[in-house]
Design an enzyme around this catalytic site. Structure first.
Site, short mmCIF file in Angstrom:
data_model
loop_
_atom_site.label_atom_id
_atom_site.label_comp_id
_atom_site.label_asym_id
_atom_site.label_seq_id
_atom_site.Cartn_x
_atom_site.Cartn_y
_atom_site.Cartn_z
N ASP A 113 -2.95 -2.02 9.88
CA ASP A 113 -2.90 -2.03 8.43
C ASP A 113 -3.37 -3.34 7.81
O ASP A 113 -3.52 -3.43 6.58
CB ASP A 113 -1.46 -1.77 7.95
N LYS A 116 0.84 -1.19 0.00
CA LYS A 116 0.00 0.00 0.00
C LYS A 116 0.87 1.24 0.00
O LYS A 116 2.03 1.24 0.44
CB LYS A 116 -0.94 0.02 1.21
#
Length: 308
Positions: A140, A9
Site C-alpha cells: 500500500d 485511503k
C-alpha cells in the site's frame, strides 16, 4: 525540519483473487485518497543518534516506535539506497489515521518518511525510485506517494492512475481495536473453502476493476459509485468482527448513499451526497454507540507532499 502530509485511503473496490503459491493474492484494488491523514516531521539528529521515532494523536499509545514501524524502515531504506551507512534523523508522527483500521495508516507513514527524509537530506531522489522503494516497504505504500485515485494490481503495488471528476464526501467510523490484515485474508480463504468454491488461485478468477465503478468515478456520480462499492474482504472482516454489521447499518440508516468495510477493516466507510450529509452521518454514527468515533472528510487528494 521537514513536515509531510500524507492521506489515508479507502478501497472503493477490493477484488481478491485466490491464494498464490507465494502466499499472496492477486488484487484489483481501486484506491481512493482522502483528506483524513497523518503528518510526519523529519528533523536532523546528532551524530550517532540513529533513527528515532515519536508519535502523538489519539492512537499514539499503540503505534510501535521501533524498527517495525514503516517510517523508520523507510528512512533506513532511503539512506541505504544513497550510500548513507548510519542515518541520523528524528521522525515525529502526528497520527490521525486509525491504527490497524484498514486505511493504510502505517503505509502512509512509510511514504511520508521517504518524502520527508529525501527533502531533509536534499537527495532529490527521482519519483520512479521513490515508488520502487515504496513497493519494497509494502503493497500500500506506493499509493500513499501517488494519491488521487488509482487501480492497484498484483499485490496492489502496480498502479495505474484513474480519471475522476469532482469531490466525493466520505465518513469513516472508527472501531475499538484493530484487525490484522493477514488474519482477514486467512479468514477470506477459509470462508471460500467452507462455501465450496476453493481458495487457491486455480479456483478463484483473477479479479478486475468494475467498469461501472470506473465510469462513476470519471463522471463524478456519487450515487452510481455508492451502488458499485465492493470489498471481497468484507465478509471475512464481519466474520471476525460481527459488530461491524451494526455500524454499517447505522450509517446507512443515517442517510449514507453506500457503505462498506474499508480494506481489511475494522474501519467502516460511508459515501455521502455532499458535505452537509456527511456531517449528519458522522454525527449519527457518533451517537449510535456502534463505533468509537466518526470523521467526515472528502477526496480525492494528492499523495505525500511537503508542507509549506
Amino acid at each position: 525540519m521537514i513536515t509531510v502530509r500524507v492521506p489515508a485511503k479507502v478501497n472503493v473496490q477490493l477484488g481478491v483473487g485466490g491464494l498464490r503459491a507465494d502466499g499472496f493474492h492477486d488484487l484489483a484494488n481501486v484506491f481512493f485518497a482522502v483528506a483524513l491523514g497523518d503528518e510526519v516531521t523529519a528533523s536532523a539528529a546528532g551524530p550517532g543518534e540513529g533513527v528515532t521515532l515519536t508519535c502523538s494523536g489519539p492512537d499514539a499509545a499503540v503505534v510501535p516506535l521501533d524498527d517495525s514501524n514503516l517510517a523508520a524502515r523507510a528512512a533506513r531504506l532511503l539512506a541505504a539506497r544513497h550510500g548513507i551507512a548510519d542515518p541520523d534523523v528524528r521522525l515525529h508522527i502526528d497520527k490521525a489515521i486509525p491504527v490497524a483500521g484498514g486505511m493504510a495508516g502505517g503505509s502512509a507513514d512509510g511514504a511520508a518518511a521517504l518524502v520527508a527524509c529525501d527533502a531533509l537530506w536534499q537527495l532529490d531522489t527521482p519519483a520512479a525510485t521513490l515508488l520502487e522503494l515504496a513497493a519494497e516497504l509494502g503493497s500500500d505504500v506506493p499509493f500513499a506517494l501517488l494519491g488521487g485515485v488509482a487501480l492497484g494490481r498484483g499485490r496492489g503495488e502496480i498502479l495505474d492512475p484513474l480519471p475522476v471528476t469532482g469531490t466525493f464526501h466520505w465518513v469513516f467510523a472508527v472501531a475499538d481495536g484493530g484487525l490484522s490484515t493477514p488474519a482477514v485474508f486467512r479468514e477470506c480463504d477459509r470462508l471460500r473453502e467452507e462455501a465450496g468454491t476453493g481458495s487457491r488461485d486455480t479456483d478463484v478468477p483473477t479479479p478486475d476493476a468494475d467498469p461501472g465503478l470506473l465510469a462513476a468515478l470519471a463522471d463524478g456520480d456519487a450515487v452510481a459509485l455508492a451502488g458499485a462499492l465492493a470489498n471481497d474482504l468484507q465478509s471475512a472482516a464481519l466474520s471476525l468482527r460481527p459488530s461491524l454489521a451494526a455500524t454499517l447499518r447505522a450509517g446507512t440508516e443515517a442517510g449514507a448513499l453506500g457503505a462498506l468495510v474499508s480494506g481489511s477493516g475494522p474501519t467502516c466507510a460511508f459515501l455521502a451526497k455532499d458535505a452537509e450529509a456527511a456531517a449528519a452521518v458522522a454525527e449519527a454514527l457518533r451517537a449510535s454507540g456502534t463505533c468509537r468515533t466518526a470523521h467526515a472528510t472528502y477526496g480525492p487528494v494528492p499523495g505525500a507532499r511537503v508542507q509549506p
